[in-house]
Design a protein around this motif. Structure first.
Motif, PDB file in Angstrom:
ATOM      1  N   TYR A  55      40.156  37.884  99.600  1.00 25.85           N
ATOM      2  CA  TYR A  55      39.375  36.576 100.193  1.00 25.85           C
ATOM      3  C   TYR A  55      40.548  35.581 100.305  1.00 25.85           C
ATOM      4  O   TYR A  55      40.302  34.760  98.991  1.00 25.85           O
ATOM      5  CB  TYR A  55      38.024  36.454  99.704  1.00 25.85           C
ATOM      6  CG  TYR A  55      37.074  35.803 100.495  1.00 25.85           C
ATOM      7  CD1 TYR A  55      37.421  35.081 101.638  1.00 25.85           C
ATOM      8  CD2 TYR A  55      35.646  35.739 100.312  1.00 25.85           C
ATOM      9  CE1 TYR A  55      36.365  34.351 102.602  1.00 25.85           C
ATOM     10  CE2 TYR A  55      34.855  35.071 100.984  1.00 25.85           C
ATOM     11  CZ  TYR A  55      35.196  34.546 102.180  1.00 25.85           C
ATOM     12  OH  TYR A  55      34.189  33.796 102.799  1.00 25.85           O
ATOM     13  N   LYS A  72      40.825  32.745 101.305  1.00 22.62           N
ATOM     14  CA  LYS A  72      40.161  31.129 101.275  1.00 22.62           C
ATOM     15  C   LYS A  72      39.942  31.070  99.681  1.00 22.62           C
ATOM     16  O   LYS A  72      40.148  29.719  99.498  1.00 22.62           O
ATOM     17  CB  LYS A  72      38.700  31.340 102.048  1.00 22.62           C
ATOM     18  CG  LYS A  72      38.001  30.084 101.829  1.00 22.62           C
ATOM     19  CD  LYS A  72      38.700  28.671 102.160  1.00 22.62           C
ATOM     20  CE  LYS A  72      37.425  27.514 101.953  1.00 22.62           C
ATOM     21  NZ  LYS A  72      38.144  26.306 102.558  1.00 22.62           N
ATOM     22  N   LEU A  91      36.734  35.417 116.412  1.00 24.22           N
ATOM     23  CA  LEU A  91      37.834  35.424 115.621  1.00 24.22           C
ATOM     24  C   LEU A  91      38.897  35.975 116.343  1.00 24.22           C
ATOM     25  O   LEU A  91      38.827  36.823 117.292  1.00 24.22           O
ATOM     26  CB  LEU A  91      37.575  36.517 114.453  1.00 24.22           C
ATOM     27  CG  LEU A  91      36.592  36.096 113.297  1.00 24.22           C
ATOM     28  CD1 LEU A  91      36.286  37.287 112.482  1.00 24.22           C
ATOM     29  CD2 LEU A  91      36.664  34.879 112.679  1.00 24.22           C
ATOM     30  N   PHE A 127      40.855  40.337 113.161  1.00 18.78           N
ATOM     31  CA  PHE A 127      39.822  40.895 111.935  1.00 18.78           C
ATOM     32  C   PHE A 127      40.254  42.112 111.311  1.00 18.78           C
ATOM     33  O   PHE A 127      40.447  43.322 111.983  1.00 18.78           O
ATOM     34  CB  PHE A 127      38.459  41.174 112.547  1.00 18.78           C
ATOM     35  CG  PHE A 127      37.368  41.477 111.453  1.00 18.78           C
ATOM     36  CD1 PHE A 127      36.909  40.467 110.342  1.00 18.78           C
ATOM     37  CD2 PHE A 127      36.955  42.742 111.437  1.00 18.78           C
ATOM     38  CE1 PHE A 127      36.053  41.046 109.312  1.00 18.78           C
ATOM     39  CE2 PHE A 127      36.124  43.041 110.700  1.00 18.78           C
ATOM     40  CZ  PHE A 127      35.824  42.190 109.254  1.00 18.78           C
ATOM     41  N   THR A 178      40.571  41.983 104.679  1.00 20.81           N
ATOM     42  CA  THR A 178      41.104  40.838 104.312  1.00 20.81           C
ATOM     43  C   THR A 178      40.072  39.775 105.086  1.00 20.81           C
ATOM     44  O   THR A 178      40.046  39.393 106.029  1.00 20.81           O
ATOM     45  CB  THR A 178      42.533  40.321 105.078  1.00 20.81           C
ATOM     46  OG1 THR A 178      43.475  41.599 104.997  1.00 20.81           O
ATOM     47  CG2 THR A 178      43.366  39.151 104.947  1.00 20.81           C
ATOM     48  N   PRO A 237      37.664  37.005 106.328  1.00 12.39           N
ATOM     49  CA  PRO A 237      37.898  35.771 106.641  1.00 12.39           C
ATOM     50  C   PRO A 237      36.587  34.796 106.287  1.00 12.39           C
ATOM     51  O   PRO A 237      35.491  35.273 106.076  1.00 12.39           O
ATOM     52  CB  PRO A 237      37.720  35.865 108.191  1.00 12.39           C
ATOM     53  CG  PRO A 237      36.958  37.002 108.406  1.00 12.39           C
ATOM     54  CD  PRO A 237      37.162  37.898 107.247  1.00 12.39           C
ATOM     55  N   HIS A 238      36.870  33.543 106.139  1.00 14.27           N
ATOM     56  CA  HIS A 238      35.896  32.721 105.735  1.00 14.27           C
ATOM     57  C   HIS A 238      35.331  31.915 107.099  1.00 14.27           C
ATOM     58  O   HIS A 238      36.148  31.433 107.879  1.00 14.27           O
ATOM     59  CB  HIS A 238      36.422  31.408 104.822  1.00 14.27           C
ATOM     60  CG  HIS A 238      35.335  30.418 104.625  1.00 14.27           C
ATOM     61  ND1 HIS A 238      35.150  29.317 104.996  1.00 14.27           N
ATOM     62  CD2 HIS A 238      34.217  30.772 103.664  1.00 14.27           C
ATOM     63  CE1 HIS A 238      34.016  28.523 104.336  1.00 14.27           C
ATOM     64  NE2 HIS A 238      33.456  29.354 103.680  1.00 14.27           N
TER      65      HIS A 238
END
Length: 494
Positions: free
Chosen positions: A279, A281, A481, A484, A488, A490-491
């Protein structure tokens, strides 16, 4: 695209007894990929079940309690938009990745690229024959990365199966240039210890780091020696992928990890990790590592550090994968009891084995803590001829709620809400009837992910597209998005 007969059926609780270098228009003939699935070899041939179990399956189908072979069942809020059968790549369908209007589908014999600009009628753009299980797949920019966890004679796409006890045999990660989706180009390969069962991308400026998960070392395997207590880390320069290289092996379990339990053979010893979700972020990652669940600090992507570790001595057998809530305060770990080949969704197995475990995540760095909250498992009991257990899924980006879509092999595709961690509930589903009524046969959905308004499932019957119509998830349809990869995460900014 084919249409399948749809059957709306009633349900009851089933008893314990039922309970692949280059792209060619005509693909080259190749040696079959040797599958190295999760623990417990996935059955390629139906395994016998008792006559009583067979009779119970037939009885349940005739009474409308479960869908029949070839039939489909789904919740009222789910629509089956399309099914695209397998083309020239006929092996076991595996993981999925997405970019723009394309879906990238892994397969034990290679990979397929679909144009999904029209979800009701996906089109095959290219098929690449490049055998090597599982061909776990990720994309980033113009790069596509595949995991190979079966010994090959060399690193090319023309390789044959190779014995793992020969030093010259190869397994690891392959890197492709996908700037032209119609002609993916194989550019490099990196051998890694014990191969690559799955992998996780961690972007970092000019490079992308690849965390390679693999396991099951053996003293007779020159390239897979025990102890194997961590992950390989591969660096791929984004502009020079031909220079991809192994930069280090990072030990994660200085104490060796979970030792296993002689009295509980289904509970697997930790000899590496099965899957990791990063993650970026929040600069953290969650690892599902066979007998251990971990959280890592990835503020230095080339040197991840374990900051928290948990075990479930009673119910979890094989920590398989992980998904964060959007705020990073929860982690859902999955348990792949039986290695994906067992009938683990019957009443006999129960609701707490082969399930998801919901954990709350608190603190940072050395003060990180995971606390268990509850389990979730589909309550739609499956027959003893259907392989079924928790498998690959992703978050549905709904503001203010925690909702996942997830594959359960022949248990189908489930949508479930864990906003209240103590009271998770299924809110939608899609599934097919048993592949066989006479023997335990491998099949079903390997991966099911939400991407730009639809659910995509890589099923052994082909590439499915689903639409969920539900007020609880309608807000997610606004989220778009560019890329994807489920591993991994995404925020999502709403």
């Amino acid at each position: 695209m084919t249409s399948l007969h749809t059957s709306r059926v009633r349900r009851r609780r089933l008893g314990a007894a039922a309970a692949a270098v280059g792209v060619l228009a005509a693909l080259l003939t190749a040696q079959p990929a040797v599958a190295t699935p999760d623990p417990g070899d996935t059955p390629r041939v139906a395994e016998d079940v008792s006559r009583a179990e067979q009779a119970e399956v037939e009885k349940s189908i005739k009474s409308g309690e479960i869908p029949g072979s070839g039939e489909i069942d789904m919740s009222k809020n789910m629509r089956h938009l399309s099914n695209t059968p397998k083309g020239a790549i006929l092996g076991t369908n595996s993981d999925l990745a997405f970019q723009g209007k394309y879906a990238f589908a892994g397969n034990y014999d290679g990979f397929v690229i679909y144009d999904i600009s029209r979800p009701k009628s996906p089109k095959i753009v290219s098929q690449v024959l490049c055998p090597g299980s599982q061909n776990d797949i990720s994309v980033t920019g113009d790069l596509l990365i595949l995991s190979v966890d079966s010994s090959r004679s060399d690193d090319t796409c023309h390789s044959a199966s190779g014995p793992p006890d020969e030093k010259d045999s190869w397994e690891g990660v392959r890197v492709f240039d996908i700037s032209d989706k119609t002609k993916p180009r194989y550019v490099s390969a990196v051998e890694t210890a014990c191969g690559s069962h799955t992998h996780t991308l961690v972007p970092d400026r000019k490079n992308v780091y690849v965390y390679v998960s693999s396991y099951f070392p053996d003293e007779s395997f020159p390239d897979c020696q025990p102890p194997h207590d961590g992950i390989s880390i591969v660096k791929v320069p984004k502009k020079s992928p031909q220079k991809a290289e192994l930069v280090r092996f990072e030990g994660l379990f200085p104490d060796g990890g979970f030792p296993g339990n002689p009295d509980r053979p289904e509970k697997v010893e930790t000899t590496g990790c099965h899957d990791i979700t990063s993650y970026p972020k929040f600069k953290i990652a969650a690892g599902a590592c066979m007998g251990d669940g971990i959280v890592m600090d990835i503020s230095r992507p080339d040197r991840p550090k374990v900051v928290e570790r948990v075990r479930d001595e009673e119910n979890f057998a094989f920590w398989h994968s992980a998904t964060f809530s959007n705020d990073g305060r929860k982690v859902v770990f999955t348990d792949e009891l039986g290695g994906g080949g067992g009938a683990m969704c019957n009443e006999e197995t129960g609701s707490e084995k082969g399930a998801n475990g919901i954990y709350h995540l608190k603190g940072k760095g050395k003060k990180t803590e995971l606390s268990f909250q509850n389990y979730f498992k589909i309550s739609r009991h499956q027959a003893d001829t259907e392989n079924c257990v928790s498998h690959n899924g992703s978050l549905i980006p709904v503001e203010g709620r925690d909702i996942m879509v997830q594959s359960w092999y022949q248990g189908g595709v489930s949508v479930w809400d864990f906003t209240d961690s103590n009271k998770p509930e299924e809110i939608g589903w899609f599934e097919r009837g048993p592949e066989s009524t006479t023997g335990l046969t491998f099949g079903g959905s390997w991966s099911a992910y939400w991407y730009n308004g639809h659910i995509y499932s890589n099923d052994q019957n082909g590439f499915d597209v689903l639409e969920l119509k539900d007020r609880r998830t309608d807000g997610a349809k606004k989220v778009r998005l560019d890329e994807f990869n489920a591993q991994t995460q995404p925020h999502i900014r709403h």
